[in-house]
Design an enzyme around this catalytic site. Structure first.
Site, PDB file in Angstrom:
ATOM      1  N   ASP A  81       1.031  -1.431  -0.131  1.00  0.00           N
ATOM      2  CA  ASP A  81       0.025  -0.235  -0.191  1.00  0.00           C
ATOM      3  C   ASP A  81       0.806   0.938   0.401  1.00  0.00           C
ATOM      4  O   ASP A  81       2.164   1.099  -0.989  1.00  0.00           O
ATOM      5  CB  ASP A  81      -0.906  -0.028   0.983  1.00  0.00           C
ATOM      6  CG  ASP A  81      -2.154   0.907   0.991  1.00  0.00           C
ATOM      7  OD1 ASP A  81      -2.993   0.833   0.521  1.00  0.00           O
ATOM      8  OD2 ASP A  81      -1.909   2.288   1.970  1.00  0.00           O
ATOM      9  N   TRP A  82       0.999   2.198   0.601  1.00  0.00           N
ATOM     10  CA  TRP A  82       1.385   3.596   1.050  1.00  0.00           C
ATOM     11  C   TRP A  82       2.901   3.133   1.830  1.00  0.00           C
ATOM     12  O   TRP A  82       3.575   3.956   0.780  1.00  0.00           O
ATOM     13  CB  TRP A  82       1.114   4.766   1.797  1.00  0.00           C
ATOM     14  CG  TRP A  82       0.074   5.591   1.125  1.00  0.00           C
ATOM     15  CD1 TRP A  82      -1.509   5.591   1.012  1.00  0.00           C
ATOM     16  CD2 TRP A  82       0.469   6.561   0.313  1.00  0.00           C
ATOM     17  NE1 TRP A  82      -2.414   6.232   0.280  1.00  0.00           N
ATOM     18  CE2 TRP A  82      -0.502   7.206   0.116  1.00  0.00           C
ATOM     19  CE3 TRP A  82       1.688   7.123   0.256  1.00  0.00           C
ATOM     20  CZ2 TRP A  82      -0.363   8.222  -0.739  1.00  0.00           C
ATOM     21  CZ3 TRP A  82       1.880   8.355  -1.037  1.00  0.00           C
ATOM     22  CH2 TRP A  82       0.576   8.369  -1.044  1.00  0.00           C
TER      23      TRP A  82
END
Length: 300
Positions: free
Chosen positions: A123-124
């Site tokens: 993800d991030w």
């Protein structure tokens, strides 16, 4: 606007989380000193694995993987991004930008200075980690990615992501545990749900979590788009080994591994694998990702 710090009492007796907290101070040109929390497990002289979480989680996400790495002889660093976990939380949404997240993690990594690391990014954690790789390639020995990407705003996004972005701005509660459960296997225990809620005593602590979806470059003229394109220019020349371990049922990033397979030299010829699970693979199938990384490092 103030910088908030979640009370330590919120992190007592979390399930499957016996790890001691560590902290480093970094300096922000506008906000002043920010405290970054991280885990530091395993032998200090071991080869280091850096685990970066994403939205809206914290290093608790890696709790099932850390003991596997430590048992195999690795040192594990797992920070909380600014705005998450036990790290400080600027209270104003405008204090968060893609560039500031990259700078904060670059400064933290320079302060800890573990030598070349193997990055795990989801993800991030992948979106920030890949920017770090492009800007500071000497700090990385290898990279393993799962359920992430490096968007420039030049390509269309999935309907699932656009719905998620709308939800993140419109939902009045923005229950972190509900979100993790929604994009995971859906059977978190009550204690695990409370662990994901722990960093956020009330909505004033959620500025970073609320803002993250709006920082993903979705148009070519996004403030982060130029930096993303520069990062891709580096990645397409980079030989740093890259292992892709994406999920088979992630509605958000399905297919996002294809550009890395096609464009990044370091991804060529690597033993990429597909893991059974949804977006938060660390919850559903983290041990499989950990073992794939260990086997990969040992084979190299």
């Amino acid at each position: 606007m103030p910088v908030l710090r979640t009370p330590d009492s919120r992190f007592s007796n979390l399930p499957e989380f016996p790890f001691e907290p560590h902290y480093r101070e970094i300096e922000d040109p506008r906000l002043g000193s920010l405290r970054v929390h991280y885990l530091d497990e395993g032998p200090a002289d071991g080869e280091t694995i850096l685990c970066l979480h994403g939205e809206p989680t914290w290093c608790y996400l890696y709790r099932k993987m850390i003991p596997i790495f430590v048992e195999a002889g690795f040192r594990v660093l797992a920070p909380d991004l600014v705005g998450f976990g036990r790290s400080d939380k600027p209270a104003a949404r405008e204090d968060y930008s893609y560039a500031s997240h990259v700078r904060w993690m670059a400064d933290w990594l320079a302060a800890v200075d573990p030598g070349p690391v193997t990055l795990l990014g989801q993800d991030w954690g992948g979106m920030i980690g890949l920017r770090l790789l492009a800007e500071h390639p000497q700090r990385f020995a290898r990279v393993s990615l799962s359920n992430t990407g490096l968007p420039t705003g030049d390509h269309a996004f999935s309907e699932a992501f656009l719905r998620w972005r709308d939800f993140s701005q419109q939902d009045p509660d923005f229950d972190i545990a509900y979100i993790v459960n929604l994009f995971d296997r859906g059977d978190l225990s009550d204690a695990e749900k409370e662990a994901y809620r722990a960093p956020f005593p009330d909505d004033s602590y959620k500025a970073g979590a609320r803002q993250f979806p709006m920082l993903v470059p979705v148009t070519p003229d996004d403030p982060a788009a130029a930096d993303q394109r520069r990062a891709w220019q580096v990645l397409t020349r980079l030989e740093t080994p890259m292992l892709l371990c994406f999920s088979d049922a992630d509605p958000i990033t399905g297919g996002a591994d294809a550009p890395f397979r096609k464009l990044v030299p370091g991804a060529a010829g690597q033993p990429h694998c597909t893991l059974a699970g949804r977006h938060f693979i660390q919850e559903e199938n983290g041990p499989a990702w950990a073992r794939a990384v260990i086997d990969w490092i040992r084979a190299g």
